[in-house]
Design an enzyme around this catalytic site. Structure first.
Site, mmCIF file in Angstrom:
data_model
loop_
_atom_site.group_PDB
_atom_site.id
_atom_site.type_symbol
_atom_site.label_atom_id
_atom_site.label_comp_id
_atom_site.label_asym_id
_atom_site.label_seq_id
_atom_site.Cartn_x
_atom_site.Cartn_y
_atom_site.Cartn_z
ATOM 1 N N HIS A 100 0.787 -1.238 -0.062
ATOM 2 C CA HIS A 100 0.117 0.064 -0.126
ATOM 3 C C HIS A 100 0.654 1.373 0.036
ATOM 4 O O HIS A 100 0.375 2.390 -0.330
ATOM 5 C CB HIS A 100 -0.878 0.085 1.228
ATOM 6 C CG HIS A 100 -1.909 -1.452 1.406
ATOM 7 N ND1 HIS A 100 -1.583 -2.242 2.161
ATOM 8 C CD2 HIS A 100 -2.916 -1.269 0.606
ATOM 9 C CE1 HIS A 100 -2.517 -3.060 2.210
ATOM 10 N NE2 HIS A 100 -3.132 -2.952 1.028
ATOM 11 N N HIS A 150 -7.299 4.761 5.104
ATOM 12 C CA HIS A 150 -6.570 3.706 4.470
ATOM 13 C C HIS A 150 -5.213 3.935 4.422
ATOM 14 O O HIS A 150 -4.614 4.739 4.008
ATOM 15 C CB HIS A 150 -7.287 3.637 3.104
ATOM 16 C CG HIS A 150 -7.144 2.370 2.059
ATOM 17 N ND1 HIS A 150 -5.918 2.202 1.313
ATOM 18 C CD2 HIS A 150 -7.684 1.303 1.873
ATOM 19 C CE1 HIS A 150 -5.947 1.037 0.720
ATOM 20 N NE2 HIS A 150 -6.901 0.484 1.302
ATOM 21 N N GLU A 152 -3.079 2.956 2.071
ATOM 22 C CA GLU A 152 -2.668 3.771 0.769
ATOM 23 C C GLU A 152 -2.787 5.559 0.803
ATOM 24 O O GLU A 152 -1.693 6.056 0.474
ATOM 25 C CB GLU A 152 -3.342 3.036 -0.436
ATOM 26 C CG GLU A 152 -2.825 3.940 -1.920
ATOM 27 C CD GLU A 152 -3.613 3.426 -3.020
ATOM 28 O OE1 GLU A 152 -3.798 4.323 -3.860
ATOM 29 O OE2 GLU A 152 -4.273 2.136 -2.990
ATOM 30 N N THR A 191 -5.783 4.249 -5.752
ATOM 31 C CA THR A 191 -5.810 3.433 -6.887
ATOM 32 C C THR A 191 -6.846 2.513 -6.659
ATOM 33 O O THR A 191 -7.490 2.054 -7.760
ATOM 34 C CB THR A 191 -4.552 2.730 -7.029
ATOM 35 O OG1 THR A 191 -4.348 1.748 -5.711
ATOM 36 C CG2 THR A 191 -3.492 3.530 -6.930
ATOM 37 N N CYS A 221 -5.929 2.061 -10.793
ATOM 38 C CA CYS A 221 -5.151 0.922 -11.151
ATOM 39 C C CYS A 221 -6.108 0.145 -12.335
ATOM 40 O O CYS A 221 -7.242 0.145 -12.540
ATOM 41 C CB CYS A 221 -4.340 0.103 -10.351
ATOM 42 S SG CYS A 221 -5.373 -1.024 -9.667
ATOM 43 N N SER A 249 -10.428 -4.836 2.924
ATOM 44 C CA SER A 249 -9.950 -4.580 1.564
ATOM 45 C C SER A 249 -10.895 -3.566 0.901
ATOM 46 O O SER A 249 -12.104 -3.787 0.426
ATOM 47 C CB SER A 249 -9.816 -5.711 0.754
ATOM 48 O OG SER A 249 -9.734 -5.682 -0.612
ATOM 49 N N SER A 250 -10.232 -2.453 0.324
ATOM 50 C CA SER A 250 -11.254 -0.974 -0.411
ATOM 51 C C SER A 250 -11.600 -1.889 -1.691
ATOM 52 O O SER A 250 -12.807 -1.545 -1.876
ATOM 53 C CB SER A 250 -10.348 -0.076 -0.336
ATOM 54 O OG SER A 250 -10.919 0.929 -1.074
ATOM 55 N N ASN A 251 -10.677 -2.555 -2.327
ATOM 56 C CA ASN A 251 -11.137 -2.858 -3.686
ATOM 57 C C ASN A 251 -12.183 -3.695 -3.661
ATOM 58 O O ASN A 251 -12.975 -3.838 -4.644
ATOM 59 C CB ASN A 251 -9.864 -3.390 -4.739
ATOM 60 C CG ASN A 251 -9.410 -4.472 -4.389
ATOM 61 O OD1 ASN A 251 -9.765 -5.437 -4.763
ATOM 62 N ND2 ASN A 251 -8.282 -4.419 -3.535
ATOM 63 N N SER A 294 -6.354 -8.904 -3.896
ATOM 64 C CA SER A 294 -5.651 -9.516 -2.919
ATOM 65 C C SER A 294 -5.912 -11.095 -2.370
ATOM 66 O O SER A 294 -5.323 -11.527 -1.631
ATOM 67 C CB SER A 294 -5.552 -8.592 -1.187
ATOM 68 O OG SER A 294 -5.011 -7.305 -1.582
#
Length: 350
Positions: A100, A150, A152, A191, A221, A249-251, A294
């Site tokens: 991150h 977060h 990142e 991202t 990304c 996990s954000s994504n 991830s």
């Protein structure tokens, strides 16, 4: 007179096989791409290779990626996860920074203690750092679109000079923000945000600040975009959309939101097949499956196997892109061979 053979054995009811009951039907739509992205794969490889080359322990600041299965697997191999560098002894063993990214102060503290560190920051996150620094160099105040807290975002904020950046989370934040100079603004983005949600904030910023400068290239990304695109296609007509990923996990959480927005009747985030309400899935249901960047394939494989145990599965592949990106590890680890067995804990047996 008819003779009957009294010696013939009687039929044993218990020996008669019961008819095999048909399994309920299940359509399973499997999204591609899904799971590991190149940045996550690189970060995990860095920890594994460091363990092979330098031996245990290898210290890792924060979770290398947001996935409990991966973290537990690396811990079993000898990785020691710490919150801060103060927990790391001066034993000469390497310290790995997570995918991150970290604030500039972290490697500075490591260097002050003569620590040997390996930076596993995803190259795409590093690109965002460079975009932010470019804005600052050109005299712009930086607007970082992201989620407070977060890792990142914390790392990106810590890359930029104090007072040079403002975090923007929502369109309400845009309305409330009043800059010192509206003609000298530039934005960057976390991202792993939703493409659609980011577009809304960006549009609000552009409407309020017409001279706002965009980053030199797209910040979100490729892996985030590709996984969301596949989910959008698979979601319509789906009774239950299952996304494999960690709660932090954000994504992965964004994939659940996208699935609901694009037609799934319901969508859930799970860490393993044990979290899926199999008993509530009706005969003839349509289930879709994806995974955050991830989440390893071994968790996906376990869900498919569990589905086949209880259902007559019709597997459909929903593919919207091919991913061939490869991010090499740092030079210090390139002379250490990596075998399929080294990564079997996330990829399964070769």
């Amino acid at each position: 007179m008819t003779l009957t053979d009294s010696t013939a054995p009687a039929t044993d009811p218990a020996s008669v096989s019961a008819p095999v009951e048909a399994k309920p039907r299940l359509t399973l739509k499997l999204c591609e791409p899904r799971g590991f992205c190149a940045g996550v794969d690189r970060a995990i490889q860095i920890v594994v290779l460091a363990l092979k080359k330098y031996g245990a322990p290898v210290y890792v600041r924060h979770e290398i990626v947001h996935n409990k299965y991966v973290v537990d697997g690396l811990r079993d191999m000898g990785a020691v996860f710490v919150k801060e560098l103060t927990e790391v002894p001066d034993d000469g063993q390497p310290v790995v920074f997570s995918a991150h990214g970290v604030p500039k102060s972290v490697p500075a503290r490591a260097e002050a203690r003569d620590m040997f560190y390996l930076d596993a920051t995803c190259p795409l996150v590093s690109k965002v750092h460079k975009q932010g620094l470019r804005h600052v160099k050109l005299g712009r105040h930086v607007l970082l679109i992201g989620h407070a807290g977060h890792p990142e975002v914390v790392g990106t904020l810590g890359q930029l000079p104090e007072g040079s950046v403002t975090l923007i989370e929502t369109e309400e934040d845009v309305a409330a923000f009043e800059p010192a100079d509206a003609s000298a603004l530039g934005f960057i983005t976390q991202t792993t945000l939703s493409v659609d949600d980011t577009a809304g904030v960006v549009n609000a910023l552009m409407a309020k600040f017409p001279e706002l400068s965009a980053p030199s290239s797209e910040s979100i990304c490729y892996a985030t975009t590709n996984r969301q695109d596949a989910v959008k296609v698979a979601a319509e007509g789906t009774d239950l959309f299952v996304v494999v990923g960690a709660p932090n996990s954000s994504n992965s959480k964004r994939l659940v939101e996208v699935a609901k927005r694009f037609g799934a009747k319901d969508a859930i985030l799970v860490e393993s097949e044990r979290d899926i309400p199999w008993g509530e899935i009706a005969d003839g249901a349509r289930l879709a499956l994806s995974a955050g960047a991830s989440a390893p394939d071994i968790l996906i494989d376990a869900i498919i196997e569990k589905a086949r145990q209880g259902f007559d599965v019709d597997l459909e592949i929903v593919q919207t892109a091919e991913e061939n990106e490869l991010f090499p590890v740092m030079r210090a680890l390139r002379d250490t061979p990596l075998t399929p067995a080294d990564m079997a804990f996330v990829n399964g047996p070769a």
